[in-house]
Design a protein around this motif. Structure first.
Motif, mmCIF file in Angstrom:
data_model
loop_
_atom_site.group_PDB
_atom_site.id
_atom_site.type_symbol
_atom_site.label_atom_id
_atom_site.label_comp_id
_atom_site.label_asym_id
_atom_site.label_seq_id
_atom_site.Cartn_x
_atom_site.Cartn_y
_atom_site.Cartn_z
ATOM 1 N N ASP A 1 82.743 141.337 -74.696
ATOM 2 C CA ASP A 1 82.209 142.195 -73.626
ATOM 3 C C ASP A 1 83.264 143.181 -73.135
ATOM 4 O OD1 ASP A 1 79.682 140.995 -73.703
ATOM 5 O OD2 ASP A 1 80.327 139.390 -72.351
ATOM 6 N N ASP A 2 83.997 143.740 -74.106
ATOM 7 C CA ASP A 2 84.999 144.785 -73.848
ATOM 8 C C ASP A 2 86.164 144.316 -72.994
ATOM 9 O OD1 ASP A 2 83.710 146.884 -75.307
ATOM 10 O OD2 ASP A 2 82.242 146.991 -73.691
ATOM 11 N N GLU A 3 86.393 143.020 -72.943
ATOM 12 C CA GLU A 3 87.577 142.467 -72.294
ATOM 13 C C GLU A 3 88.294 141.554 -73.276
ATOM 14 O OE1 GLU A 3 86.991 140.568 -68.549
ATOM 15 O OE2 GLU A 3 85.566 142.054 -67.828
ATOM 16 N N LYS A 4 89.603 141.440 -73.120
ATOM 17 C CA LYS A 4 90.374 140.589 -74.010
ATOM 18 C C LYS A 4 89.892 139.149 -73.906
ATOM 19 C CE LYS A 4 95.106 139.361 -75.319
ATOM 20 N NZ LYS A 4 96.555 139.547 -75.033
ATOM 21 N N ILE A 5 89.709 138.517 -75.061
ATOM 22 C CA ILE A 5 89.305 137.120 -75.095
ATOM 23 C C ILE A 5 90.405 136.271 -74.472
ATOM 24 C CG2 ILE A 5 88.819 135.166 -76.620
ATOM 25 C CD1 ILE A 5 87.462 137.115 -78.518
ATOM 26 N N SER A 6 90.019 135.358 -73.587
ATOM 27 C CA SER A 6 90.987 134.495 -72.908
ATOM 28 C C SER A 6 90.421 133.089 -72.840
ATOM 29 C CB SER A 6 91.295 135.017 -71.496
ATOM 30 O OG SER A 6 92.083 134.077 -70.786
ATOM 31 N N THR A 7 91.010 132.189 -73.594
ATOM 32 C CA THR A 7 90.573 130.799 -73.553
ATOM 33 C C THR A 7 90.858 130.184 -72.191
ATOM 34 O OG1 THR A 7 91.011 130.601 -75.927
ATOM 35 C CG2 THR A 7 90.793 128.560 -74.683
ATOM 36 N N SER A 8 92.014 130.517 -71.608
ATOM 37 C CA SER A 8 92.396 129.931 -70.322
ATOM 38 C C SER A 8 91.443 130.335 -69.204
ATOM 39 C CB SER A 8 93.824 130.333 -69.962
ATOM 40 O OG SER A 8 93.926 131.743 -69.811
ATOM 41 N N ARG A 9 90.862 131.543 -69.281
ATOM 42 C CA ARG A 9 89.922 132.002 -68.253
ATOM 43 C C ARG A 9 88.475 131.646 -68.597
ATOM 44 N NH1 ARG A 9 88.989 136.946 -67.758
ATOM 45 N NH2 ARG A 9 90.081 137.868 -69.527
ATOM 46 N N GLY A 10 88.267 131.023 -69.752
ATOM 47 C CA GLY A 10 86.912 130.693 -70.167
ATOM 48 C C GLY A 10 86.149 131.883 -70.697
ATOM 49 N N HIS A 11 86.851 132.993 -70.927
ATOM 50 C CA HIS A 11 86.211 134.205 -71.470
ATOM 51 C C HIS A 11 86.345 134.161 -72.990
ATOM 52 C CE1 HIS A 11 84.576 138.232 -71.144
ATOM 53 N NE2 HIS A 11 85.541 138.701 -71.906
ATOM 54 N N ASP B 1 74.037 140.653 -76.338
ATOM 55 C CA ASP B 1 72.911 141.572 -76.477
ATOM 56 C C ASP B 1 72.998 142.357 -77.782
ATOM 57 O OD1 ASP B 1 71.909 140.720 -74.074
ATOM 58 O OD2 ASP B 1 72.656 142.430 -72.916
ATOM 59 N N ALA B 2 74.199 142.864 -78.084
ATOM 60 C CA ALA B 2 74.369 143.619 -79.325
ATOM 61 C C ALA B 2 74.160 142.730 -80.533
ATOM 62 C CB ALA B 2 75.758 144.257 -79.357
ATOM 63 N N PHE B 3 74.637 141.503 -80.454
ATOM 64 C CA PHE B 3 74.452 140.570 -81.567
ATOM 65 C C PHE B 3 72.974 140.383 -81.879
ATOM 66 C CE2 PHE B 3 73.507 136.268 -82.972
ATOM 67 C CZ PHE B 3 74.284 136.172 -84.118
ATOM 68 N N VAL B 4 72.183 140.085 -80.861
ATOM 69 C CA VAL B 4 70.750 139.858 -81.070
ATOM 70 C C VAL B 4 70.082 141.115 -81.598
ATOM 71 C CG1 VAL B 4 68.576 139.335 -79.901
ATOM 72 C CG2 VAL B 4 70.624 138.025 -79.356
ATOM 73 N N ARG B 5 70.404 142.251 -80.998
ATOM 74 C CA ARG B 5 69.763 143.508 -81.382
ATOM 75 C C ARG B 5 70.103 143.922 -82.816
ATOM 76 N NH1 ARG B 5 71.840 146.024 -77.730
ATOM 77 N NH2 ARG B 5 73.478 147.184 -78.797
ATOM 78 N N VAL B 6 71.373 143.884 -83.152
ATOM 79 C CA VAL B 6 71.808 144.356 -84.467
ATOM 80 C C VAL B 6 71.343 143.425 -85.577
ATOM 81 C CG1 VAL B 6 73.838 144.748 -85.927
ATOM 82 C CG2 VAL B 6 73.759 145.684 -83.614
ATOM 83 N N THR B 7 71.524 142.138 -85.398
ATOM 84 C CA THR B 7 71.141 141.223 -86.482
ATOM 85 C C THR B 7 69.631 141.208 -86.690
ATOM 86 O OG1 THR B 7 71.206 139.361 -84.913
ATOM 87 C CG2 THR B 7 73.155 139.736 -86.286
#
Length: 510
Positions: free
Chosen positions: A333-343, A378-384
């Protein structure tokens, strides 16, 4: 054939075992490497994809301290999770070497000859010392601001600009272990590989043609590195964690984890065969094999400069990579993936909800080859749905049951040849792109879907012939089993997928 020597050795950078893999890791080097391996095998060539874990990394120590467990415990737990995530992503690793006595022997078999030849030079460095922990903090144990771009950085390398960062040059440094900002700089002697004397051979490797073949991010990092003096590369450090160097000049020191990279890759190659250290070393002396790497931008300097220099320092004993493919960061979602933040989105969680073919297709579609890319649900569902599942299943229904005649194959031959040539362009070593291959697949599925909608009843033989060929070409991307893998049949199967978990439908078969 797209592989000149008909035999390919594919290296993925060993992940640091300080946690599980998420979709960003998979969408980077590992999915692309798996696609290339599958493609070569589909073409009748030989390909091995090998990797392992980088247990010696100081990042393992830092993460273990944060979790309150021993580094070895974290490494073992993480290695199991990493293996599981790769399996769930349907990524086959031919050689995944254990971190054991054989690994240590491989490291020594690679570094000891350089030491014996006098190519590891003792030099004085002033390294940061944590006064609270009473130890040196280097590489992943020290953080601050990059002296090149001012981004937050650890020692060794800046993930933001990709340039090497000597630990003592970090601005406003602090210890990752204790948070201590009251660091001292203690004089110590370590062994280094001097890179500047190897400059001529490094620049010869990066001739204009090879430099132009790199993806833009890697080309920028290499060009910037070669524009100035090449810094010495630390081979040993005065640390407690790591493989003991056992060299008289630096008693009690361990190998820098980054110095293990080539030896680790050779040991992983051995794991794909009989597991013997010498087998791995000999495999890297095979002049009938082409060597390629898949790696993130944060690995380009080490793999593209220091690891290359270490291979060159062996004076022709080992083969050099014919190319390597870099990727940018993959975000959520246009933010850096962060395991510690649960993102974060873990591969296993995504596959529990959606089929393997849809997940693999979307990660190829959004592969961060030339810039940062982002995952969104959303993009995943739409594109696939739009680009893969719906057209695939409509075409499948339109050609059932259809017997493909020799005349149908002749009529479809020209279009099939064009699809094959286009896929070869995306799969060749000179211009490899999983994103391009996924978009090529979607384009032709759309074309065949339109063709199916306009066909008279009972006139689907040519469509069926083209669909079989396209399904065969798609096999490296999709879940194997959704299509057959024999050239003689090329028989597509319906994609066992659905995109709304509330809607009943069959899941992918195990």
């Amino acid at each position: 054939m797209t592989v000149p020597n008909n035999r390919l050795l594919i290296i993925g950078p060993p992940p640091t075992p300080n946690g599980d893999l998420h979709i960003g890791h998979i969408a980077g080097p590992y999915m692309s490497a798996d696609v290339l391996r599958r493609w070569v095998l589909l073409q009748g060539g030989e390909a091995e994809f090998v990797t392992g874990t980088d247990d010696s990394q100081t990042f393992t120590v830092a993460s273990a301290r944060k979790l309150g467990i021993e580094p070895a415990t974290l490494a073992a737990q993480s290695t199991a999770a990493i293996r599981r995530s790769l399996d769930q992503a349907l990524i086959r690793i031919d050689g995944f070497a254990p971190f054991d006595a054989g690994y240590e022997a491989a490291v020594r078999a690679f570094l000891d000859p350089l030491h014996a030849a006098g190519k590891l030079v003792k030099k004085t460095r002033f390294l940061p010392w944590d006064t609270q922990e009473a130890c040196f903090v280097v590489e992943g144990l020290v953080a601050g601001e990059c002296p090149h771009c001012l981004a937050e950085s650890r020692g060794g390398l800046c993930e933001s600009c990709g340039q090497p960062v000597a630990c003592e040059t970090l601005r406003n440094p602090h210890s990752v272990l204790s948070g201590n900002r009251d660091l001292e700089f203690h004089e110590t002697e370590i062994l280094v590989l001097e890179l500047e004397p190897l400059r001529g051979r490094i620049e010869a490797y990066y001739n204009p043609e090879r430099l132009a073949a790199l993806r833009p991010g890697a080309r920028r990092i290499i060009s910037q590195a070669l524009a100035g003096p090449l810094p010495d590369f630390p081979v040993t450090y005065p640390l407690a964690w790591g493989i003991p160097a056992c060299y008289d000049e630096v008693p009690g020191q361990v190998f820098n984890a980054w110095a293990e990279g080539m030896a680790a890759s050779m040991y992983c190659t051995a794991a794909a065969r009989d597991g013997a250290v010498q087998t791995g070393l000999q495999a890297w002396q095979d002049r009938h094999t082409d060597l390629v790497y898949f790696l993130g931008l944060d690995n380009v300097y080490f793999w593209g400069v220091t690891h290359l220099a270490m291979l060159l320092a062996h004076d022709g004993r080992f083969m050099l990579p014919v190319n390597y493919y870099s990727n940018h960061f993959y975000e959520l979602d246009d933010e850096k993936i962060s395991t510690s933040r649960g993102h974060v989105v873990l591969m296993g969680d995504l596959l529990q909800e959606f089929g393997a073919s849809a997940v693999r297709f979307f990660l190829c579609w959004t592969a961060p080859e030339a810039t940062e890319r982002s995952f969104s649900r959303d993009a995943f569902v739409r594109v696939t749905d739009r680009c893969l599942v719906a057209p695939w299943n409509r075409i499948f229904m339109a050609v059932q049951p259809v017997e493909i005649t020799p005349q149908d194959r002749v009529a479809a031959a020209a279009d099939i040849a064009l699809m094959l040539a286009e896929m070869i362009g995306h799969m060749s070593l000179a211009s490899f792109s999983t994103a391009g291959a996924a978009r090529m697949l979607a384009k032709h599925l759309g074309r065949l879907d339109r063709m199916a909608a306009s066909l008279p009843p009972g006139d689907a033989g040519q469509l069926a012939a083209q669909f079989q060929a396209l399904a065969w070409l798609a096999d490296p991307i999709l879940k194997q089993g959704d299509v057959t893998t024999t050239r003689e049949e090329w028989m597509p199967r319906p994609l066992a997928l659905w995109l709304d978990p509330e809607t009943p439908g069959p899941r992918d078969a195990a």
